[in-house]
Design a protein around this motif. Sequence first.
Motif, mmCIF file in Angstrom:
data_model
loop_
_atom_site.group_PDB
_atom_site.id
_atom_site.type_symbol
_atom_site.label_atom_id
_atom_site.label_comp_id
_atom_site.label_asym_id
_atom_site.label_seq_id
_atom_site.Cartn_x
_atom_site.Cartn_y
_atom_site.Cartn_z
ATOM 1 N N ILE A 1 0.862 -1.176 0.000
ATOM 2 C CA ILE A 1 0.000 0.000 0.000
ATOM 3 C C ILE A 1 0.898 1.226 0.000
ATOM 4 O O ILE A 1 1.712 1.410 0.904
ATOM 5 C CB ILE A 1 -0.954 0.002 1.205
ATOM 6 N N ILE A 2 0.741 2.046 -1.014
ATOM 7 C CA ILE A 2 1.574 3.235 -1.183
ATOM 8 C C ILE A 2 0.746 4.475 -0.899
ATOM 9 O O ILE A 2 -0.330 4.647 -1.468
ATOM 10 C CB ILE A 2 2.149 3.306 -2.615
ATOM 11 N N CYS A 3 1.268 5.342 -0.032
ATOM 12 C CA CYS A 3 0.620 6.624 0.273
ATOM 13 C C CYS A 3 1.267 7.716 -0.567
ATOM 14 O O CYS A 3 2.486 7.836 -0.593
ATOM 15 C CB CYS A 3 0.784 6.984 1.744
ATOM 16 N N THR A 4 0.440 8.535 -1.202
ATOM 17 C CA THR A 4 0.967 9.669 -1.977
ATOM 18 C C THR A 4 1.016 10.929 -1.130
ATOM 19 O O THR A 4 1.578 11.924 -1.558
ATOM 20 C CB THR A 4 0.098 9.950 -3.212
ATOM 21 N N ASN A 5 0.387 10.883 0.032
ATOM 22 C CA ASN A 5 0.260 12.059 0.889
ATOM 23 C C ASN A 5 -0.442 13.205 0.176
ATOM 24 O O ASN A 5 -0.077 14.369 0.315
ATOM 25 C CB ASN A 5 1.619 12.474 1.452
ATOM 26 N N GLY A 6 -1.445 12.849 -0.608
ATOM 27 C CA GLY A 6 -2.301 13.844 -1.247
ATOM 28 C C GLY A 6 -1.850 14.283 -2.618
ATOM 29 O O GLY A 6 -2.628 14.346 -3.547
ATOM 30 N N ASP B 1 -12.326 16.727 -4.520
ATOM 31 C CA ASP B 1 -11.575 17.380 -5.592
ATOM 32 C C ASP B 1 -10.107 16.960 -5.625
ATOM 33 O O ASP B 1 -9.565 16.676 -6.696
ATOM 34 C CB ASP B 1 -11.671 18.906 -5.462
ATOM 35 N N SER B 2 -9.448 16.909 -4.460
ATOM 36 C CA SER B 2 -8.032 16.540 -4.457
ATOM 37 C C SER B 2 -7.843 15.081 -4.863
ATOM 38 O O SER B 2 -6.888 14.743 -5.566
ATOM 39 C CB SER B 2 -7.387 16.824 -3.097
ATOM 40 N N GLU C 1 -14.213 10.411 1.980
ATOM 41 C CA GLU C 1 -12.825 10.013 2.212
ATOM 42 C C GLU C 1 -12.737 8.526 2.542
ATOM 43 O O GLU C 1 -13.589 7.995 3.260
ATOM 44 C CB GLU C 1 -12.223 10.832 3.349
ATOM 45 N N VAL C 2 -11.702 7.886 2.041
ATOM 46 C CA VAL C 2 -11.499 6.461 2.300
ATOM 47 C C VAL C 2 -11.464 6.207 3.803
ATOM 48 O O VAL C 2 -12.094 5.281 4.305
ATOM 49 C CB VAL C 2 -10.200 5.958 1.619
#
Length: 110
Positions: free
Chosen positions: A27-32, A59-60, A86-87
């Motif tokens: 699981i990779i987080c992009t931090n938005g 939107d983001s 949001e997830v």
Amino acid sequence: MSDKVIIVEGNRDRRKVLSVLDEDAEIICTNGTIGLEKLDELVDRLEGLDVYILVDADDSGEKLRKQLRREMPNAKHLYIEPVYREVEDAPRTHVADVLQRANILVKTIL
């Protein structure tokens, strides 16, 4: 490294997915947001893997989804119901259902 990779926006999203996941997946987080250089590295590293995009229904999240769609056209896009936005706020049962519909193994007891 697993053959499956799930890209999410943040650590809380990551924790939510991990709480229902019942198979080995990175699981990779992009931090938005994600810069072009980091995105290029990610695209190269994930070449040939099953990539799933699970981002927020805001939107983001949609902006990030568009960017990832351009750079990773073979990735599979997973969607939470817009009512949850949001997830991390979606019920575990809903997140499990979204993953299961993509043939990702989830825990049977939530």
